[in-house]
Motif scaffolding. Structure first.
Motif, PDB file in Angstrom:
ATOM      1  N   TYR A  20       0.823  -1.205   0.000  1.00 17.19           N
ATOM      2  CA  TYR A  20       0.000   0.000   0.000  1.00 17.19           C
ATOM      3  C   TYR A  20       0.861   1.262   0.000  1.00 17.19           C
ATOM      4  CZ  TYR A  20      -4.360  -2.476   1.105  1.00 17.19           C
ATOM      5  OH  TYR A  20      -5.471  -3.278   1.062  1.00 17.19           O
ATOM      6  N   ALA A  21       0.273   2.330  -0.535  1.00 21.34           N
ATOM      7  CA  ALA A  21       0.800   3.679  -0.379  1.00 21.34           C
ATOM      8  C   ALA A  21      -0.348   4.559   0.095  1.00 21.34           C
ATOM      9  CB  ALA A  21       1.362   4.209  -1.688  1.00 21.34           C
ATOM     10  N   ILE A  22      -0.026   5.553   0.904  1.00 24.30           N
ATOM     11  CA  ILE A  22      -1.039   6.472   1.420  1.00 24.30           C
ATOM     12  C   ILE A  22      -0.784   7.858   0.830  1.00 24.30           C
ATOM     13  CG2 ILE A  22      -2.035   7.542   3.484  1.00 24.30           C
ATOM     14  CD1 ILE A  22      -0.931   5.135   5.087  1.00 24.30           C
ATOM     15  N   ILE A  23      -1.823   8.451   0.262  1.00 23.24           N
ATOM     16  CA  ILE A  23      -1.748   9.825  -0.239  1.00 23.24           C
ATOM     17  C   ILE A  23      -2.790  10.649   0.516  1.00 23.24           C
ATOM     18  CG2 ILE A  23      -1.860  11.349  -2.236  1.00 23.24           C
ATOM     19  CD1 ILE A  23       0.395   9.308  -2.415  1.00 23.24           C
ATOM     20  N   VAL A  24      -2.325  11.681   1.185  1.00 22.62           N
ATOM     21  CA  VAL A  24      -3.224  12.549   1.947  1.00 22.62           C
ATOM     22  C   VAL A  24      -3.607  13.757   1.091  1.00 22.62           C
ATOM     23  CG1 VAL A  24      -3.502  13.962   4.021  1.00 22.62           C
ATOM     24  CG2 VAL A  24      -2.183  11.832   4.122  1.00 22.62           C
ATOM     25  N   ASP A  25      -4.900  13.945   0.925  1.00 21.70           N
ATOM     26  CA  ASP A  25      -5.438  15.051   0.121  1.00 21.70           C
ATOM     27  C   ASP A  25      -4.863  15.063  -1.298  1.00 21.70           C
ATOM     28  OD1 ASP A  25      -6.969  15.826   2.282  1.00 21.70           O
ATOM     29  OD2 ASP A  25      -5.512  17.283   3.000  1.00 21.70           O
ATOM     30  N   PRO A  26      -5.182  14.021  -2.092  1.00 20.80           N
ATOM     31  CA  PRO A  26      -4.709  13.976  -3.484  1.00 20.80           C
ATOM     32  C   PRO A  26      -5.511  14.936  -4.361  1.00 20.80           C
ATOM     33  CG  PRO A  26      -6.079  12.071  -3.028  1.00 20.80           C
ATOM     34  CD  PRO A  26      -5.954  12.824  -1.730  1.00 20.80           C
ATOM     35  N   LEU A  27      -5.298  16.212  -4.123  1.00 19.17           N
ATOM     36  CA  LEU A  27      -6.027  17.274  -4.806  1.00 19.17           C
ATOM     37  C   LEU A  27      -5.059  18.021  -5.711  1.00 19.17           C
ATOM     38  CD1 LEU A  27      -7.723  18.538  -1.529  1.00 19.17           C
ATOM     39  CD2 LEU A  27      -8.658  16.864  -3.132  1.00 19.17           C
ATOM     40  N   SER A  28      -5.578  18.881  -6.562  1.00 14.97           N
ATOM     41  CA  SER A  28      -4.731  19.639  -7.477  1.00 14.97           C
ATOM     42  C   SER A  28      -3.810  18.665  -8.211  1.00 14.97           C
ATOM     43  CB  SER A  28      -3.937  20.701  -6.698  1.00 14.97           C
ATOM     44  OG  SER A  28      -3.170  21.511  -7.552  1.00 14.97           O
ATOM     45  N   SER A  29      -2.531  19.009  -8.343  1.00 16.69           N
ATOM     46  CA  SER A  29      -1.608  18.154  -9.093  1.00 16.69           C
ATOM     47  C   SER A  29      -1.372  16.815  -8.412  1.00 16.69           C
ATOM     48  CB  SER A  29      -0.276  18.875  -9.285  1.00 16.69           C
ATOM     49  OG  SER A  29       0.297  19.185  -8.032  1.00 16.69           O
ATOM     50  N   LEU A  73       0.423   5.404  -9.435  1.00 16.68           N
ATOM     51  CA  LEU A  73       0.660   4.252  -8.555  1.00 16.68           C
ATOM     52  C   LEU A  73       0.034   2.976  -9.101  1.00 16.68           C
ATOM     53  CD1 LEU A  73       0.357   6.018  -5.106  1.00 16.68           C
ATOM     54  CD2 LEU A  73       2.319   4.675  -5.881  1.00 16.68           C
ATOM     55  N   ARG A  74      -0.999   3.120  -9.914  1.00 15.25           N
ATOM     56  CA  ARG A  74      -1.593   1.936 -10.546  1.00 15.25           C
ATOM     57  C   ARG A  74      -0.590   1.254 -11.474  1.00 15.25           C
ATOM     58  NH1 ARG A  74      -6.110   5.601 -11.363  1.00 15.25           N
ATOM     59  NH2 ARG A  74      -7.651   5.279  -9.719  1.00 15.25           N
ATOM     60  N   ASN A  75       0.308   2.046 -12.077  1.00 15.20           N
ATOM     61  CA  ASN A  75       1.323   1.473 -12.968  1.00 15.20           C
ATOM     62  C   ASN A  75       2.293   0.568 -12.217  1.00 15.20           C
ATOM     63  OD1 ASN A  75       0.231   2.957 -15.099  1.00 15.20           O
ATOM     64  ND2 ASN A  75       1.603   4.694 -14.760  1.00 15.20           N
ATOM     65  N   TYR A  76       2.397   0.778 -10.909  1.00 19.22           N
ATOM     66  CA  TYR A  76       3.282  -0.042 -10.083  1.00 19.22           C
ATOM     67  C   TYR A  76       2.521  -1.145  -9.346  1.00 19.22           C
ATOM     68  CZ  TYR A  76       6.919   3.493 -10.770  1.00 19.22           C
ATOM     69  OH  TYR A  76       7.851   4.339 -11.318  1.00 19.22           O
ATOM     70  N   ALA A  77       1.228  -1.277  -9.660  1.00 27.06           N
ATOM     71  CA  ALA A  77       0.374  -2.279  -9.002  1.00 27.06           C
ATOM     72  C   ALA A  77       0.374  -2.102  -7.484  1.00 27.06           C
ATOM     73  CB  ALA A  77       0.817  -3.691  -9.380  1.00 27.06           C
ATOM     74  N   ILE A  78       0.381  -0.844  -7.059  1.00 30.30           N
ATOM     75  CA  ILE A  78       0.346  -0.517  -5.638  1.00 30.30           C
ATOM     76  C   ILE A  78      -1.074  -0.095  -5.266  1.00 30.30           C
ATOM     77  CG2 ILE A  78       1.242   1.004  -3.829  1.00 30.30           C
ATOM     78  CD1 ILE A  78       3.308  -0.946  -4.945  1.00 30.30           C
ATOM     79  N   LYS A  79      -1.590  -0.655  -4.184  1.00 35.77           N
ATOM     80  CA  LYS A  79      -2.907  -0.245  -3.693  1.00 35.77           C
ATOM     81  C   LYS A  79      -2.771   1.083  -2.947  1.00 35.77           C
ATOM     82  CE  LYS A  79      -3.156  -4.463  -2.052  1.00 35.77           C
ATOM     83  NZ  LYS A  79      -3.549  -5.711  -1.349  1.00 35.77           N
ATOM     84  N   VAL A  80      -3.736   1.964  -3.178  1.00 35.37           N
ATOM     85  CA  VAL A  80      -3.647   3.316  -2.625  1.00 35.37           C
ATOM     86  C   VAL A  80      -4.757   3.557  -1.612  1.00 35.37           C
ATOM     87  CG1 VAL A  80      -3.621   5.780  -3.148  1.00 35.37           C
ATOM     88  CG2 VAL A  80      -2.671   4.154  -4.795  1.00 35.37           C
ATOM     89  N   GLN A 111       7.340  15.913 -11.381  1.00 35.65           N
ATOM     90  CA  GLN A 111       7.703  15.645  -9.983  1.00 35.65           C
ATOM     91  C   GLN A 111       7.071  14.365  -9.456  1.00 35.65           C
ATOM     92  OE1 GLN A 111       6.749  19.501  -8.076  1.00 35.65           O
ATOM     93  NE2 GLN A 111       8.594  19.174  -6.882  1.00 35.65           N
ATOM     94  N   ILE A 112       5.841  14.100  -9.848  1.00 30.06           N
ATOM     95  CA  ILE A 112       5.149  12.900  -9.360  1.00 30.06           C
ATOM     96  C   ILE A 112       5.853  11.642  -9.867  1.00 30.06           C
ATOM     97  CG2 ILE A 112       2.968  11.639  -9.310  1.00 30.06           C
ATOM     98  CD1 ILE A 112       2.696  14.330  -7.958  1.00 30.06           C
ATOM     99  N   ASN A 119      12.176   7.323  -8.105  1.00 29.24           N
ATOM    100  CA  ASN A 119      13.216   7.283  -7.075  1.00 29.24           C
ATOM    101  C   ASN A 119      12.908   6.222  -6.022  1.00 29.24           C
ATOM    102  OD1 ASN A 119      15.551   9.503  -6.730  1.00 29.24           O
ATOM    103  ND2 ASN A 119      13.939  10.336  -8.027  1.00 29.24           N
ATOM    104  N   ILE A 120      11.642   6.129  -5.633  1.00 28.63           N
ATOM    105  CA  ILE A 120      11.256   5.190  -4.577  1.00 28.63           C
ATOM    106  C   ILE A 120      11.279   3.748  -5.071  1.00 28.63           C
ATOM    107  CG2 ILE A 120       9.342   4.442  -3.107  1.00 28.63           C
ATOM    108  CD1 ILE A 120       8.528   7.423  -2.918  1.00 28.63           C
ATOM    109  N   PHE A 121      10.682   3.501  -6.238  1.00 35.31           N
ATOM    110  CA  PHE A 121      10.493   2.125  -6.698  1.00 35.31           C
ATOM    111  C   PHE A 121      11.645   1.605  -7.552  1.00 35.31           C
ATOM    112  CE2 PHE A 121       5.957   3.429  -6.116  1.00 35.31           C
ATOM    113  CZ  PHE A 121       5.685   2.559  -5.079  1.00 35.31           C
ATOM    114  N   LYS A 122      12.193   2.462  -8.392  1.00 34.55           N
ATOM    115  CA  LYS A 122      13.232   2.012  -9.323  1.00 34.55           C
ATOM    116  C   LYS A 122      14.632   2.420  -8.890  1.00 34.55           C
ATOM    117  CE  LYS A 122      10.122   2.357 -13.343  1.00 34.55           C
ATOM    118  NZ  LYS A 122       9.930   3.012 -14.667  1.00 34.55           N
ATOM    119  N   GLU A 123      14.694   3.340  -7.922  1.00 31.09           N
ATOM    120  CA  GLU A 123      15.977   3.878  -7.455  1.00 31.09           C
ATOM    121  C   GLU A 123      16.795   4.444  -8.616  1.00 31.09           C
ATOM    122  OE1 GLU A 123      18.011   1.021  -5.080  1.00 31.09           O
ATOM    123  OE2 GLU A 123      16.412   0.880  -3.593  1.00 31.09           O
ATOM    124  N   THR A 124      16.074   5.019  -9.600  1.00 28.88           N
ATOM    125  CA  THR A 124      16.747   5.658 -10.732  1.00 28.88           C
ATOM    126  C   THR A 124      16.939   7.128 -10.422  1.00 28.88           C
ATOM    127  OG1 THR A 124      14.611   6.058 -11.801  1.00 28.88           O
ATOM    128  CG2 THR A 124      15.796   4.062 -12.419  1.00 28.88           C
TER     129      THR A 124
END
Length: 405
Positions: A2-11, A19-26, A297-298, A304-309
């Motif tokens: 899982y990943a948690i996003i607080v107030d996914p508003l605006s950008s 996050l769906r591209n990484y098969a991560i539940k949000v 940025q997103i 950076n988190i998932f691929k460490e690129t």
């Protein structure tokens, strides 16, 4: 996972798709402040913040059922405080908790970077509505200590302006749901304003985009933001801005996720911090980053988190500019009368209207009431510049903003 996003508003709403591209539940969390003050109609499935913080944590644990939670990030300014609090309590990687208040409070932010030996704005904290105001050279800038965008930011030209501002704003709940129990007076810095958009992960800090604000003078004598223009690494202030921005975020303990740093280059060509947001650049900035770089940025945060690129180059493929429409008209809005002409301009990418038919069109005072944004991007900077000029000429047409009589 899982990943948690607080107030996914605006950008920040873009996190949900990426996050769906990484098969991560949000888990989308809507803070109390967002529930009270923001448009959330695009969210169909979310957890709401309750009065009891422990109940929110338990709700998260009930949903995840022991599965790993990778991170908790804010999707907008209004969610920064809650996102860091959740991450700290769930023992997730986040920004340095020792400077949480300094990242949120604009007065403490300036005091912190000053303590670290960085250029900072002269300022005074207004703690009550009747306090004695020290002498500053006019004009001065007044703003809430905790807010987003240009909400509540105004230029005051004399003591009466200051008094009127305090009377109107002290104790008022602002647009991110915070009560203005303090206000901030700062010296006015003459110069050019820039934005540095970064992504951080532990000791790694990379530049995603660097922008210059264009401003014009309103009929009332205030500055209006006219456009946000992408600049390349050949710009004379590029290295000064980037080095200063990196020192600022280090001083404020930002080490996980996006950072949005607003900087003024003053008349002596020195960088001075305006403010920092520990979240993605808002508005339509992420869309134009993707157009000009192929990422934003997103996506870079998640890479950076998932691929460490890690990305050490800064090479825009296109020049880009977001143009903020400026209306001198007022009245019941009908339509934008020259849309077809806008779409024919070279480098036109998209148009984002912020007003609908039958809504009241106000004369533009600041970024909070612009009627729309037009996005341009092209391999040639000259093409973009010429198209922006033609757009401004179109905007002078009496039929550009059609209103009901």
């Amino acid at each position: 996972m899982y990943a948690i996003i607080v107030d996914p508003l605006s950008s920040g709403s873009e996190y949900l798709n990426e996050l769906r591209n990484y098969a991560i539940k949000v888990i989308s969390i809507l803070s109390r402040r967002a529930q009270n003050s923001m448009k959330t109609s695009h969210l169909s499935d979310y957890v709401t913040e309750e009065e009891d913080f422990s109940s929110l944590l338990q709700n998260i644990l009930d949903i995840t059922q022991g599965e790993k939670i990778l991170f908790c990030l804010p999707g907008s300014e209004i969610g920064v405080e809650l996102a860091e609090k959740i991450a700290q309590n769930l023992k997730l990687k986040t920004n340095n908790k020792d400077f949480s208040k300094e990242r949120l409070n604009k007065y403490l932010m300036q005091e912190r970077i000053k303590h670290c030996g960085l250029n900072a704005i002269n300022q005074f904290l207004i703690k009550n509505s009747t306090c004695e105001i020290p002498h500053f050279s006019f004009p001065v800038v007044l703003k809430p200590t905790q807010s987003a965008g240009s909400d509540g930011v105004i230029f005051c030209k004399n003591q009466q302006d200051i008094k009127n501002y305090i009377d109107k704003n002290f104790g008022k709940i602002n647009k991110i749901g915070v009560r203005n129990n303090e206000l901030l007076m700062q010296e006015f810095i003459a110069g050019t304003e820039f934005v540095v958009d970064l992504v951080t992960l532990d000791n790694h800090c990379e530049l995603v985009a660097l922008w210059e604000y264009e401003k014009i003078l309103s009929p009332e004598g205030n500055f209006l933001y006219s456009s946000l223009k992408l600049i390349d690494s050949e710009h004379k202030y590029f290295n000064i801005l980037l080095n200063y921005a990196k020192k600022v975020i280090k001083a404020l303990g930002i080490c996980f996720g996006p950072a949005h740093v607003e900087i003024m280059i003053d008349k002596d060509e020195k960088p001075i911090l305006i403010e920092v947001g520990s979240r993605p650049h808002g508005g339509k900035s992420q869309a134009i980053m993707r157009e000009c770089f192929g990422y934003n940025q997103i996506t870079r945060t998640l890479d950076n988190i998932f691929k460490e690129t890690k990305n050490f180059t800064y090479a825009p493929k296109k020049y880009g500019e977001l143009v903020f429409l400026i209306s001198q008209k007022e009245g019941k809005f009908k339509i934008f009368g020259r849309i077809d002409d806008i779409k024919k301009l070279n480098g036109y990418i998209d148009f984002f209207p912020f007003i609908a038919e039958n809504e009241y069109l106000q004369s533009t005072k600041d970024l909070s009431n612009i009627p729309g944004i037009v996005m341009f991007a092209h391999e040639s900077a000259e093409v973009v510049t010429n198209s922006v000029k033609k757009l401004r000429d179109l905007e002078k047409d009496e039929n550009f903003y059609e209103i009901y009589l």
